[in-house]
Design an enzyme around this catalytic site. Structure first.
Site: not given
Ligand code: AMP
Length: 220
Positions: A15, A90, A127, A158
């Site tokens: 994404k 989410r 990654r 990460r």
């Molecule tokens: P991502 O980079 O999109 O994988 O997001 C990393 C982490 O940020 C996720 O595992 C969540 O802990 C938090 N996070 C990101 N976007 C959201 C969201 N829309 N709702 C809740 N937690 C989020």
């Protein structure tokens, strides 16, 4: 009509990479809630301090906080002509709130990037991201050099890409985020694309898919 794109997909589906390429090509901002939270962690803000523990456990930051962040971001002037939203919504509650935020704006084009779970686990395990600017190292060669191609920073894993947290994040995705497919799939502007192809092939498919939705005049 503004180009309002929503990218759905599991962690590791691509994404972020695809959102960034698409946003650059169409000159609209990419809005990634994961990036916004990681920037807050990096900057040591109050939000960052609260979010870090939740993110390291692979859980979700609360709907209230996330909805507030996205509402404020979408109200900024640069999002008026369109945006690519990555990592939000989410949960169904976030999706419902987003429908409210979108009232009076051009309709969302919703694209789900579909990737089999074994491939997601493989990708997340290898990654690499830049510890300074947060961008993903796209090509294996870049990752091997351990130097960010964008800013020269150090590439690291990460902190939420370790085996245990990846399993937890995928479980959270299945329980809380997959129901969004049911929430959106009946809409005329919903599409699913195959994310298991090369990044270039997925980017082409995404561009074609978005153009076909807009060409069909859905929601106009
Ligand atoms: P991502 O980079 O999109 O994988 O997001 C990393 C982490 O940020 C996720 O595992 C969540 O802990 C938090 N996070 C990101 N976007 C959201 C969201 N829309 N709702 C809740 N937690 C989020």
């Amino acid at each position: 009509m503004a180009l309002n794109i929503l990218m759905l997909g599991a962690p590791g589906a691509g994404k972020g990479t695809q959102a960034e390429r698409f946003a650059k090509a169409r000159r609209i901002p990419k809005i990634s809630t994961g990036d916004i939270l990681r920037e807050a962690v990096h900057a040591g803000t109050e939000l960052g301090k609260r979010a870090k523990a939740v993110m390291d456990r692979g859980e979700l930051v609360s709907d209230d906080i996330m909805i507030g962040i996205v509402k404020e971001r979408l109200d900024q002037a640069d999002a008026a002509d369109g945006f690519v939203l990555d990592g939000f919504p989410r949960t169904v509650a976030q999706a419902q709130a987003l429908d409210g935020i979108m009232l009076g704006r051009s309709p969302l084009v919703i694209v789900d990037i579909d990737v089999p779970e074994a491939e997601l686990i493989r990708r997340l395990g290898s990654r690499m991201v830049c510890e300074d600017c947060g961008s993903n190292a796209a090509a294996p060669g870049e990752a091997a050099s351990l130097v960010c191609p964008k800013c020269g920073g150090r590439l690291v894993q990460r902190s939420d890409d370790n085996d245990a947290t990846v399993r937890d994040r995928l479980a959270v995705y299945r329980a809380k985020t997959m129901p969004l497919l049911d929430f959106y799939k009946m809409r005329p502007t919903f599409r699913s694309i195959n994310g298991a192809a090369t990044p270039d092939a997925v980017a082409e498919d995404l561009a074609r898919t978005v153009d076909s939705v807009l060409g069909a005049g859905a929601g106009r």
